[in-house]
Design a protein around this motif. Structure first.
Motif, PDB file in Angstrom:
ATOM      1  N   ALA A  67      46.391  70.410  39.425  1.00 55.01           N
ATOM      2  CA  ALA A  67      46.576  71.624  38.640  1.00 55.01           C
ATOM      3  C   ALA A  67      46.112  72.833  39.427  1.00 55.01           C
ATOM      4  O   ALA A  67      45.210  72.747  40.265  1.00 55.01           O
ATOM      5  CB  ALA A  67      45.806  71.523  37.328  1.00 55.01           C
ATOM      6  N   LEU A  68      46.740  73.954  39.150  1.00 61.37           N
ATOM      7  CA  LEU A  68      46.373  75.208  39.775  1.00 61.37           C
ATOM      8  C   LEU A  68      46.439  76.290  38.696  1.00 61.37           C
ATOM      9  O   LEU A  68      47.503  76.519  38.112  1.00 61.37           O
ATOM     10  CB  LEU A  68      47.335  75.521  40.928  1.00 61.37           C
ATOM     11  CG  LEU A  68      46.985  76.638  41.881  1.00 61.37           C
ATOM     12  CD1 LEU A  68      45.653  76.363  42.584  1.00 61.37           C
ATOM     13  CD2 LEU A  68      48.079  76.818  42.913  1.00 61.37           C
ATOM     14  N   ASP A  69      45.296  76.915  38.420  1.00 61.54           N
ATOM     15  CA  ASP A  69      45.234  77.963  37.396  1.00 61.54           C
ATOM     16  C   ASP A  69      46.030  79.187  37.834  1.00 61.54           C
ATOM     17  O   ASP A  69      46.047  79.536  39.015  1.00 61.54           O
ATOM     18  CB  ASP A  69      43.783  78.368  37.130  1.00 61.54           C
ATOM     19  CG  ASP A  69      42.987  77.277  36.442  1.00 61.54           C
ATOM     20  OD1 ASP A  69      43.614  76.367  35.856  1.00 61.54           O
ATOM     21  OD2 ASP A  69      41.752  77.334  36.491  1.00 61.54           O
ATOM     22  N   PHE A  70      46.646  79.867  36.854  1.00 59.19           N
ATOM     23  CA  PHE A  70      47.429  81.055  37.166  1.00 59.19           C
ATOM     24  C   PHE A  70      46.590  82.134  37.835  1.00 59.19           C
ATOM     25  O   PHE A  70      47.048  82.809  38.746  1.00 59.19           O
ATOM     26  CB  PHE A  70      48.072  81.642  35.904  1.00 59.19           C
ATOM     27  CG  PHE A  70      49.249  80.851  35.405  1.00 59.19           C
ATOM     28  CD1 PHE A  70      50.199  80.340  36.275  1.00 59.19           C
ATOM     29  CD2 PHE A  70      49.425  80.640  34.049  1.00 59.19           C
ATOM     30  CE1 PHE A  70      51.281  79.616  35.816  1.00 59.19           C
ATOM     31  CE2 PHE A  70      50.511  79.924  33.582  1.00 59.19           C
ATOM     32  CZ  PHE A  70      51.439  79.418  34.461  1.00 59.19           C
ATOM     33  N   ASN A  71      45.346  82.301  37.383  1.00 64.35           N
ATOM     34  CA  ASN A  71      44.534  83.388  37.934  1.00 64.35           C
ATOM     35  C   ASN A  71      44.084  83.120  39.370  1.00 64.35           C
ATOM     36  O   ASN A  71      43.548  84.009  40.016  1.00 64.35           O
ATOM     37  CB  ASN A  71      43.334  83.693  37.039  1.00 64.35           C
ATOM     38  CG  ASN A  71      42.425  82.506  36.841  1.00 64.35           C
ATOM     39  OD1 ASN A  71      42.653  81.438  37.391  1.00 64.35           O
ATOM     40  ND2 ASN A  71      41.390  82.680  36.037  1.00 64.35           N
ATOM     41  N   THR A  72      44.300  81.906  39.883  1.00 60.28           N
ATOM     42  CA  THR A  72      43.962  81.618  41.283  1.00 60.28           C
ATOM     43  C   THR A  72      45.185  81.599  42.198  1.00 60.28           C
ATOM     44  O   THR A  72      45.031  81.551  43.419  1.00 60.28           O
ATOM     45  CB  THR A  72      43.237  80.264  41.415  1.00 60.28           C
ATOM     46  OG1 THR A  72      44.116  79.223  40.995  1.00 60.28           O
ATOM     47  CG2 THR A  72      41.958  80.245  40.601  1.00 60.28           C
ATOM     48  N   ILE A  73      46.371  81.636  41.625  1.00 63.89           N
ATOM     49  CA  ILE A  73      47.586  81.622  42.448  1.00 63.89           C
ATOM     50  C   ILE A  73      47.712  82.955  43.165  1.00 63.89           C
ATOM     51  O   ILE A  73      47.758  84.009  42.538  1.00 63.89           O
ATOM     52  CB  ILE A  73      48.846  81.336  41.598  1.00 63.89           C
ATOM     53  CG1 ILE A  73      48.774  79.924  41.021  1.00 63.89           C
ATOM     54  CG2 ILE A  73      50.107  81.502  42.442  1.00 63.89           C
ATOM     55  CD1 ILE A  73      49.908  79.576  40.072  1.00 63.89           C
ATOM     56  N   GLY A  74      47.733  82.885  44.491  1.00 64.59           N
ATOM     57  CA  GLY A  74      47.831  84.091  45.292  1.00 64.59           C
ATOM     58  C   GLY A  74      49.174  84.253  45.982  1.00 64.59           C
ATOM     59  O   GLY A  74      49.512  85.325  46.442  1.00 64.59           O
ATOM     60  N   ALA A  75      49.942  83.173  46.059  1.00 65.41           N
ATOM     61  CA  ALA A  75      51.240  83.225  46.734  1.00 65.41           C
ATOM     62  C   ALA A  75      52.168  82.183  46.137  1.00 65.41           C
ATOM     63  O   ALA A  75      51.733  81.105  45.743  1.00 65.41           O
ATOM     64  CB  ALA A  75      51.064  82.976  48.228  1.00 65.41           C
TER      65      ALA A  75
ATOM     66  N   SER B  48      46.694  79.374  46.892  1.00 60.60           N
ATOM     67  CA  SER B  48      45.536  80.114  46.403  1.00 60.60           C
ATOM     68  C   SER B  48      44.577  80.331  47.560  1.00 60.60           C
ATOM     69  O   SER B  48      44.773  79.796  48.647  1.00 60.60           O
ATOM     70  CB  SER B  48      44.850  79.350  45.276  1.00 60.60           C
ATOM     71  OG  SER B  48      44.245  78.184  45.771  1.00 60.60           O
ATOM     72  N   MET B  49      43.518  81.077  47.318  1.00 56.64           N
ATOM     73  CA  MET B  49      42.519  81.306  48.369  1.00 56.64           C
ATOM     74  C   MET B  49      41.861  79.982  48.776  1.00 56.64           C
ATOM     75  O   MET B  49      41.598  79.748  49.939  1.00 56.64           O
ATOM     76  CB  MET B  49      41.459  82.294  47.887  1.00 56.64           C
ATOM     77  CG  MET B  49      41.988  83.701  47.721  1.00 56.64           C
ATOM     78  SD  MET B  49      42.548  84.410  49.261  1.00 56.64           S
ATOM     79  CE  MET B  49      40.985  84.832  49.986  1.00 56.64           C
ATOM     80  N   ALA B  50      41.594  79.127  47.814  1.00 56.16           N
ATOM     81  CA  ALA B  50      40.936  77.849  48.103  1.00 56.16           C
ATOM     82  C   ALA B  50      41.896  76.831  48.705  1.00 56.16           C
ATOM     83  O   ALA B  50      41.482  75.885  49.350  1.00 56.16           O
ATOM     84  CB  ALA B  50      40.317  77.275  46.831  1.00 56.16           C
TER      85      ALA B  50
END
Length: 164
Positions: A108-116, A139-141
């Motif tokens: 899973a990847l939260d919307f607020n962490t998606i950077g690209a 994301s950054m991570a």
């Protein structure tokens, strides 16, 4: 079982599934066809030439054919299992990828962490005229390096630009 129920074990409280996607099976299986054709183009002429030069090498040739058939069957089984188990979900909070061969894995990847977000429609997708492609999320991570094999990707998704 409904596709939405597949995500019940990982949904947060007050999280709803907005949309479910599955990979296009024909596009996924086409990779197997390309693999078989590629191997055949390389190894069939080599085996024929070695048989012509040394007819006693026939048993070795049949071992190679058997090994190739075994690898093909294993790859086909893996592809069938992957297509059966892979489901993508977009929820009110994140994207979730359900996949696996024997067991079930969730990413899973939260919307607020998606950077690209990257959409990739390659030559195989164009060749099949199935309007398929890849959508990769970074994301950054977890930055995107190779989008085709990236762990947060919707692979062989239909209408990738619309989904994006």
């Amino acid at each position: 079982m409904d596709d939405k129920e597949l995500f019940n074990p990982v949904l947060d409280q007050n999280e709803e599934i907005l949309k479910i996607y599955r990979p296009n099976k024909l596009r996924a299986y086409f990779n197997l066809i390309i693999f078989v054709v590629f191997i055949a183009i390389i190894f069939v002429p080599i085996m024929i030439l070695s048989y012509i030069q040394e007819p006693e090498s026939a048993p070795t040739m049949w071992v190679c054919v058997g090994l190739f058939a075994f690898i093909f069957v294993i790859y086909l089984i893996m592809m069938i299992l992957w297509c059966k188990k892979t489901v993508y979900a977009v929820t009110t909070k994140r994207i979730i990828i359900r996949t696996g061969y024997i067991g079930v894995d969730y990413k899973a990847l939260d919307f607020n962490t998606i950077g690209a977000v990257t959409v990739n429609v390659n030559w195989l997708d164009k060749l099949l005229h199935k309007n398929t492609g890849f959508i990769s999320f970074g994301s950054m991570a977890s930055p995107m390096i190779n989008t085709a094999n990236y762990k947060f990707s919707f692979l062989y998704i239909e209408k990738p630009y619309e989904v994006y």
